[in-house]
Motif scaffolding. Structure first.
Motif, PDB file in Angstrom:
ATOM      1  N   GLU A   1     -27.396 -81.436  48.441  1.00 49.83           N
ATOM      2  CA  GLU A   1     -26.710 -80.150  48.634  1.00 49.83           C
ATOM      3  C   GLU A   1     -27.608 -78.929  48.443  1.00 49.83           C
ATOM      4  N   GLU A   2     -28.885 -79.156  48.251  1.00 49.44           N
ATOM      5  CA  GLU A   2     -29.793 -78.043  47.955  1.00 49.44           C
ATOM      6  C   GLU A   2     -31.046 -78.139  48.820  1.00 49.44           C
TER       7      GLU A   2
ATOM      8  N   GLN B   1     -31.962 -80.564  43.019  1.00 46.21           N
ATOM      9  CA  GLN B   1     -31.578 -81.810  43.708  1.00 46.21           C
ATOM     10  C   GLN B   1     -32.687 -82.294  44.645  1.00 46.21           C
TER      11      GLN B   1
ATOM     12  N   PHE C   1     -17.419 -80.755  44.055  1.00 49.01           N
ATOM     13  CA  PHE C   1     -16.870 -81.007  45.389  1.00 49.01           C
ATOM     14  C   PHE C   1     -16.168 -82.364  45.476  1.00 49.01           C
TER      15      PHE C   1
ATOM     16  N   GLU D   1     -28.082 -79.770  35.852  1.00 52.91           N
ATOM     17  CA  GLU D   1     -29.015 -78.930  36.616  1.00 52.91           C
ATOM     18  C   GLU D   1     -29.300 -77.588  35.960  1.00 52.91           C
TER      19      GLU D   1
ATOM     20  N   ARG E   1     -15.609 -66.739  43.551  1.00 51.20           N
ATOM     21  CA  ARG E   1     -15.800 -67.981  44.287  1.00 51.20           C
ATOM     22  C   ARG E   1     -16.098 -69.145  43.345  1.00 51.20           C
TER      23      ARG E   1
ATOM     24  N   MET F   1     -16.495 -73.699  43.508  1.00 49.54           N
ATOM     25  CA  MET F   1     -16.576 -74.861  44.380  1.00 49.54           C
ATOM     26  C   MET F   1     -15.148 -75.358  44.619  1.00 49.54           C
TER      27      MET F   1
ATOM     28  N   ASN G   1     -23.312 -70.045  39.091  1.00 47.99           N
ATOM     29  CA  ASN G   1     -24.298 -71.081  39.399  1.00 47.99           C
ATOM     30  C   ASN G   1     -25.386 -71.080  38.328  1.00 47.99           C
ATOM     31  N   PRO G   2     -26.173 -72.180  38.250  1.00 49.01           N
ATOM     32  CA  PRO G   2     -27.275 -72.184  37.281  1.00 49.01           C
ATOM     33  C   PRO G   2     -28.377 -71.197  37.689  1.00 49.01           C
TER      34      PRO G   2
ATOM     35  N   PHE H   1     -31.642 -71.208  38.218  1.00 45.17           N
ATOM     36  CA  PHE H   1     -32.624 -71.466  39.292  1.00 45.17           C
ATOM     37  C   PHE H   1     -32.008 -71.189  40.657  1.00 45.17           C
ATOM     38  N   PHE H   2     -30.701 -71.491  40.782  1.00 43.16           N
ATOM     39  CA  PHE H   2     -30.016 -71.358  42.067  1.00 43.16           C
ATOM     40  C   PHE H   2     -29.679 -69.894  42.350  1.00 43.16           C
TER      41      PHE H   2
ATOM     42  N   PHE I   1     -24.345 -77.231  34.955  1.00 43.17           N
ATOM     43  CA  PHE I   1     -24.025 -77.746  36.289  1.00 43.17           C
ATOM     44  C   PHE I   1     -24.379 -79.225  36.377  1.00 43.17           C
TER      45      PHE I   1
HETATM   46  O1  6CS Z   1     -22.391 -73.586  44.205  1.00 40.48           O
HETATM   47  C1  6CS Z   1     -22.650 -74.459  45.008  1.00 40.48           C
HETATM   48  O2  6CS Z   1     -21.867 -74.763  45.902  1.00 40.48           O
HETATM   49  C2  6CS Z   1     -23.993 -75.165  44.923  1.00 40.48           C
HETATM   50  N1  6CS Z   1     -24.619 -75.001  43.641  1.00 40.48           N
HETATM   51  C3  6CS Z   1     -25.624 -75.757  43.290  1.00 40.48           C
HETATM   52  C4  6CS Z   1     -26.395 -75.490  42.055  1.00 40.48           C
HETATM   53  N2  6CS Z   1     -25.969 -76.834  43.985  1.00 40.48           N
HETATM   54  C5  6CS Z   1     -25.293 -77.244  45.197  1.00 40.48           C
HETATM   55  C6  6CS Z   1     -23.943 -76.596  45.370  1.00 40.48           C
HETATM   56  O3  6CS Z   1     -23.549 -76.654  46.691  1.00 40.48           O
END
Ligand code: 6CS
Length: 312
Positions: A8-9, A15, A66, A121, A144, A146, A184-185, A187-188, A209
């Motif tokens: 997913e990344e 990931q 998800f 993560e 927002r 997931m 989100n973490p 790094f993301f 995460f």
């Molecule tokens: O927030 C999300 O949807 C995404 N966040 C991370 C850290 N990995 C994949 C995911 O899709």
């Protein structure tokens, strides 16, 4: 044989780093090759999961964020303040947890999936347009999350208006003001430039995460014992590698964000400020048990025992 593995990344996100290490190990120890499909090459998270269940992909990384519709118990990772904030405790929990290493594999197996690994993560922080010092500040904020019913409950309990969306829609929705926040973490937040479309980062210590890597079960069951062992060993190596990789990553990422956008406000809330957020954990736990019944209750209880065993 070539095996297909989607995640997913991007390749250089957590990931992707895990997947690259896994590929390296499998290829060094067998005749097989692994073809990697980073985020965006085969669709959203829900799409790659479908492809893995259908056997078009042999491996997939899908986060519990998800997986809630498929495996409701996986939502347990969204009970706020359940996971330890200390890295060593957290890592030891993932290594030794019976819930993770024995109970979840059975639930994934029922969906045609061989669960290979779950790993953290990074500490999840909120990004918003306005400062968040208490749940009141999330009032009227379309936030927002997931696509996970318990995560919706959790942000409702935090006082926000949760809006489940696939990842691909988040940047645009923040830019156009359809939503005003997401989590989100670190790094993301940095790699996906969330600081371009939000002004404040708030860390409240509510979660780390979690993600999960699995194989199509028919594929895995059909392999020789030797190949299965190659995969298990590669999983173990990649797991330890990815924990090591994350050392200092959260701080570095927040630092990079500061450099890219000096006016970005980054607030780490104090214990006292966190308290009202922590106070919501009980009602979110209840919602989890309502959604998942006995099976969820057992997982939650086992997780708590596993956490106690590592001092959490
Ligand atoms: O927030 C999300 O949807 C995404 N966040 C991370 C850290 N990995 C994949 C995911 O899709």
């Amino acid at each position: 044989e070539t095996w297909r593995y989607a995640f997913e990344e991007a390749l250089d996100e957590v990931q992707g780093k895990y997947a690259q290490k896994f590929k390296e190990e499998v290829e060094a120890n067998s005749e097989h090759e692994i073809q990697l499909f980073p985020y965006g090459t085969l669709g959203e998270s829900a799409d790659i999961m479908e492809q893995a269940q259908a056997g078009i992909l042999q491996f997939v990384d899908q986060s519990p964020g998800f997986t809630g519709a498929l495996i409701p118990e996986a939502q347990v990772f969204f009970v706020p303040y359940l996971l330890p904030q200390e890295d060593e405790e957290l890592f030891e929990f993932f290594r030794t947890s019976k819930a993770i290493n024995e109970m979840f594999p059975e639930l994934y197996a029922q969906q045609g999936l061989e669960l290979l690994s779950m790993f953290p993560e990074g500490d999840v922080c909120l990004t918003t347009q306005e400062p968040v010092r208490s749940p009141e500040d999330l009032n009227e904020v379309k936030f927002r999350v997931m696509t996970n019913p318990l995560l919706v409950e959790s942000y409702r309990a935090f006082g926000a208006t949760p809006t489940p969306l696939p990842w691909g829609e988040v940047y645009g929705a923040l830019q156009t003001g359809i939503i005003q926040g997401q989590e989100n973490p670190g790094f993301f937040l940095e790699s996906t430039k969330m600081y371009e479309v939000t002004d404040v980062i708030t860390c409240i210590g509510h979660n780390n995460f979690t993600t999960a890597v699995m194989a199509n079960k028919d594929f895995f069951d059909g392999l020789s014992e030797e190949d299965q062992q190659v995969i298990r060993n590669a999983t173990d190596v990649a797991f330890e590698y990815i924990l090591e990789y994350q050392s200092g990553l959260q701080e570095e990422s927040l630092e990079k964000i500061k450099q890219a956008k000096p006016e970005m406000e980054i607030n780490i809330l104090s214990e006292e400020e966190r308290q009202p957020f922590m106070d919501t954990a009980g009602e979110v736990e209840e919602a989890f048990i309502e959604m998942t019944g006995d099976s969820g209750r057992k997982i939650l209880e086992q997780m708590k025992q596993d956490l106690a065993a590592v001092g959490g």
